[in-house]
Motif scaffolding. Sequence first.
Motif, PDB file in Angstrom:
ATOM      1  N   PRO B  38       0.873  -1.012  -0.141  1.00 44.79           N
ATOM      2  CA  PRO B  38      -0.131  -0.175  -0.021  1.00 44.79           C
ATOM      3  C   PRO B  38       0.898   1.386   0.049  1.00 44.79           C
ATOM      4  O   PRO B  38       0.445   2.301  -0.491  1.00 44.79           O
ATOM      5  CB  PRO B  38      -0.727  -0.212   1.220  1.00 44.79           C
ATOM      6  N   LEU B  40       3.136   2.044  -1.745  1.00 46.42           N
ATOM      7  CA  LEU B  40       3.508   2.667  -3.217  1.00 46.42           C
ATOM      8  C   LEU B  40       2.559   3.787  -3.657  1.00 46.42           C
ATOM      9  O   LEU B  40       3.015   4.806  -4.264  1.00 46.42           O
ATOM     10  CB  LEU B  40       3.243   1.661  -4.211  1.00 46.42           C
ATOM     11  N   LEU B  41       1.143   3.671  -3.286  1.00 46.03           N
ATOM     12  CA  LEU B  41       0.170   4.530  -3.786  1.00 46.03           C
ATOM     13  C   LEU B  41      -0.139   5.630  -2.750  1.00 46.03           C
ATOM     14  O   LEU B  41      -0.625   6.634  -3.201  1.00 46.03           O
ATOM     15  CB  LEU B  41      -1.050   3.812  -4.234  1.00 46.03           C
ATOM     16  N   LEU B  42       0.336   5.169  -1.490  1.00 46.49           N
ATOM     17  CA  LEU B  42      -0.671   6.121  -0.568  1.00 46.49           C
ATOM     18  C   LEU B  42       0.519   7.244   0.198  1.00 46.49           C
ATOM     19  O   LEU B  42       0.147   8.052   0.795  1.00 46.49           O
ATOM     20  CB  LEU B  42      -0.948   5.244   0.785  1.00 46.49           C
ATOM     21  N   CYS B  43       2.043   6.773   0.089  1.00 47.92           N
ATOM     22  CA  CYS B  43       3.004   7.821   0.422  1.00 47.92           C
ATOM     23  C   CYS B  43       2.577   9.078  -0.423  1.00 47.92           C
ATOM     24  O   CYS B  43       2.756   8.962  -1.725  1.00 47.92           O
ATOM     25  CB  CYS B  43       4.424   7.368   0.218  1.00 47.92           C
ATOM     26  N   CYS B  65       4.330  12.903   7.051  1.00 47.05           N
ATOM     27  CA  CYS B  65       2.846  12.665   7.356  1.00 47.05           C
ATOM     28  C   CYS B  65       2.651  11.513   8.199  1.00 47.05           C
ATOM     29  O   CYS B  65       1.711  11.371   9.139  1.00 47.05           O
ATOM     30  CB  CYS B  65       1.944  12.578   6.074  1.00 47.05           C
ATOM     31  N   GLY B  66       3.156  10.293   8.026  1.00 48.82           N
ATOM     32  CA  GLY B  66       2.935   9.313   8.966  1.00 48.82           C
ATOM     33  C   GLY B  66       2.333   8.315   8.401  1.00 48.82           C
ATOM     34  O   GLY B  66       1.937   7.312   8.913  1.00 48.82           O
ATOM     35  N   THR B  67       1.754   8.202   7.195  1.00 55.85           N
ATOM     36  CA  THR B  67       1.127   7.452   6.614  1.00 55.85           C
ATOM     37  C   THR B  67       1.868   6.066   6.353  1.00 55.85           C
ATOM     38  O   THR B  67       1.150   4.969   6.736  1.00 55.85           O
ATOM     39  CB  THR B  67       0.492   7.845   4.967  1.00 55.85           C
ATOM     40  N   ARG B  69       3.943   4.693   8.257  1.00 53.54           N
ATOM     41  CA  ARG B  69       4.047   3.861   9.487  1.00 53.54           C
ATOM     42  C   ARG B  69       2.596   3.172   9.793  1.00 53.54           C
ATOM     43  O   ARG B  69       2.781   2.039  10.288  1.00 53.54           O
ATOM     44  CB  ARG B  69       4.325   4.891  10.437  1.00 53.54           C
ATOM     45  N   LEU B  70       1.790   3.866   9.447  1.00 54.90           N
ATOM     46  CA  LEU B  70       0.355   3.192   9.659  1.00 54.90           C
ATOM     47  C   LEU B  70      -0.259   2.195   8.923  1.00 54.90           C
ATOM     48  O   LEU B  70      -0.730   1.114   8.966  1.00 54.90           O
ATOM     49  CB  LEU B  70      -0.770   4.068   9.812  1.00 54.90           C
ATOM     50  N   VAL B  71       0.047   2.331   7.412  1.00 50.19           N
ATOM     51  CA  VAL B  71      -0.497   1.400   6.276  1.00 50.19           C
ATOM     52  C   VAL B  71       0.432   0.169   6.095  1.00 50.19           C
ATOM     53  O   VAL B  71      -0.060  -0.588   5.496  1.00 50.19           O
ATOM     54  CB  VAL B  71      -0.535   2.166   5.094  1.00 50.19           C
ATOM     55  N   ASP B  75       5.289  -4.272   9.459  1.00 48.00           N
ATOM     56  CA  ASP B  75       6.090  -3.424  10.354  1.00 48.00           C
ATOM     57  C   ASP B  75       7.388  -3.391   9.793  1.00 48.00           C
ATOM     58  O   ASP B  75       8.458  -3.594  10.412  1.00 48.00           O
ATOM     59  CB  ASP B  75       6.207  -4.444  11.885  1.00 48.00           C
ATOM     60  N   TRP B  79       9.830   4.349  12.006  1.00 44.74           N
ATOM     61  CA  TRP B  79       9.281   5.514  11.616  1.00 44.74           C
ATOM     62  C   TRP B  79       9.903   6.541  12.791  1.00 44.74           C
ATOM     63  O   TRP B  79       9.753   6.167  13.667  1.00 44.74           O
ATOM     64  CB  TRP B  79       7.954   5.681  11.376  1.00 44.74           C
ATOM     65  N   ASN B  80      10.702   7.897  12.365  1.00 45.75           N
ATOM     66  CA  ASN B  80      10.611   8.626  13.281  1.00 45.75           C
ATOM     67  C   ASN B  80      10.820  10.175  12.648  1.00 45.75           C
ATOM     68  O   ASN B  80      10.772  10.312  11.315  1.00 45.75           O
ATOM     69  CB  ASN B  80      12.354   8.611  13.742  1.00 45.75           C
ATOM     70  N   TYR B  81      10.624  11.142  13.282  1.00 43.74           N
ATOM     71  CA  TYR B  81      10.875  12.339  12.661  1.00 43.74           C
ATOM     72  C   TYR B  81      12.166  12.674  12.721  1.00 43.74           C
ATOM     73  O   TYR B  81      13.100  12.309  13.308  1.00 43.74           O
ATOM     74  CB  TYR B  81      10.110  13.351  13.978  1.00 43.74           C
TER      75      TYR B  81
END
Lengths: 427, 93
Positions: B38, B40-43, B65-67, B69-71, B75, B79-81
């Motif tokens: 996911p 590929l299309l959602l970042c 945005c963090g997307t 990390r969630l999608v 795992d 992810w980090n800032y």
Amino acid sequence: MKEVGYKFDVIVVGAGPAGSAAAYTLAKKGFKVLLVERGRVPGSKNVFGGRVYADPVGEVFDGLDGAPIHRWVTRERISLVSGGEMSSFEFRGSKRTSFTTYLTELAGWMARKVEEAGGVVLTEITVDGLVVEGGRVTGIRVGDERLTSDVVIDAEGINRLLLERAGLVPKLSVRHTGLGVKEVIKLQRDRLEDLFGLEGDEGMAWLMLGDVTDGLPGGAFLYTNRDSVSLGLVIALGDAVKEVGRHVSRYVEALRLHPLLRRYLRDGRIMEYSAHLVPEYTWPDLPHLLYTDGLLVAGDAAGLLLNLGYNFRGVDFAAYSGYLAARAVERAHEMGGMTSENLAIYRDLLEESFVLRQLRKFRRAPRMRENRRLYGAYPGLVNAIMDQLFNSPYETPKVMEALRRAREGRIGWLEMVRDLLEMVRSV
Amino acid sequence: MMKPMRVDDILNNNVWDVDYEPHIRVDSSKCRECDEKPCLLLCPAQCYTLAGEEVLFSYEGCVECGTCRLVCPNDAVTWNYPVSGRGIHFRFS
Ligand SMILES: Cc1cc2nc3c(=O)[nH]c(=O)nc-3n(C[C@H](O)[C@H](O)[C@H](O)COP(=O)(O)OP(=O)(O)OC[C@H]3O[C@@H](n4cnc5c(N)ncnc54)[C@H](O)[C@@H]3O)c2cc1C
Ligand code: SF4
Ligand code: SF4
């Protein structure tokens, strides 16, 4: 870990609307406040759609005197889009209730107010963790340094890494999240005013539902700024994960090039492209965590955002919850300390305020937004009815006849009645 | 005149102060096993791309945005800032 000698009364994480509202309120009351922000300047990491309700924010920040207000929204337009057709409803008033701006500017202004009030604002610092000792939050960790305070206000926004790392909340789920993507497009000021029929500092908020999101739950928006428009959309991430059909940037591109929109944007130039997540909790899950020993959570980090589908209230909810967190600190201070018991007053304050009253009132809205027919069948239905009513020169149907024809193959009567009832109950 | 634009060209209007070290790490061995991909299309910044069978990740254009990390279902994303003021610098959002 190194202990940094100086101790603050309050450390606030995140200089968004929630964090700055909390820090400002406490600094004015004489608390020693530290506001920590990871961005180079406050505002540089913040993204929203485009419109802020003025009164709740003004209540916290001196009537918004000197705030970066672009335009006052006097025109509200809601459109149902299907294919190359669109039916719109427009309200035009003159009240100055909400305004458009860039959140980057507004958050910058709010953080300057914090400094003016005597708060310390540290930027370019990414907080790595909360310090938890014996079940009590006692400060924050940055690299191998540690800063302590009586209480921490967590206003880190939707990606609440600090709360997750401390084991205080579970990992954020796609089911509780929306993804927003937007372009800010520069237009000449007078051209923008002509195109959207605006005078002086009037502005427009335009919401679009339908196949602009490929039928995914969500909606598209256009807000007029001083000399630009914010154009974008929000889609439910839980559904998008399973069904997204093209790259998300293409949805915004399709809006920009849409036959019904492109004339507005023809002479435009993209100034910025951004994306951000939005909390979309349903009521039983909300709010996740508001306080514990030594900690308060405000704004998006606590999921305090109202999404009605036709309106989005995050900035004012965040600012007001930050303000109430500050008042809770004040009260807990009077009561003798930042224990969970004393900080529980925060929940009461939220319950008494519009924040939780509104979220409670509209607790069914998230469920309603999941109804796919809102994004597919209904926009198509309404446009098909309009088409028959206005494009039948000889055999103009009666409204009910047009409805019946438009309905065929789209949706059953019973479903329609059920949806209508659900809608009436939800919003 | 508004024309169709590639994501890269749209992103070019943004300002970053790119860190030397990536703030997000992706375990590409997990990507090989991933059916849906996911990311590929959602970042939104198209940081995840496909080169043949391999998922390539580049952190430079990330808008934080963090997307992903969630999608990511596996795992694979650590992810980090970005640290100390690095990364995206929004001006008009
Ligand atoms: C596409 C979209 C459209 C929206 N439209 C609207 C709208 O039209 N009107 C409206 O009112 N609301 C809107 N919202 C919602 C609104 O943007 C948010 O509700 C609001 O910004 C929340 O404020 P906040 O202070 O809680 O969080 P944020 O604004 O996200 O601020 C959090 C801050 O914390 C900082 N931070 C995070 N982690 C750390 C760390 N570890 N260390 C240091 N600093 C950290 C971040 O850099 C950031 O500055 C929209 C949101 C999106 C995504
Ligand atoms: S979703 Fe996760 S595992 Fe799958 S390709 Fe993307 S990063 Fe790799
Ligand atoms: S955080 Fe957002 S922009 Fe950055 S890589 Fe992940 S999905 Fe892409």
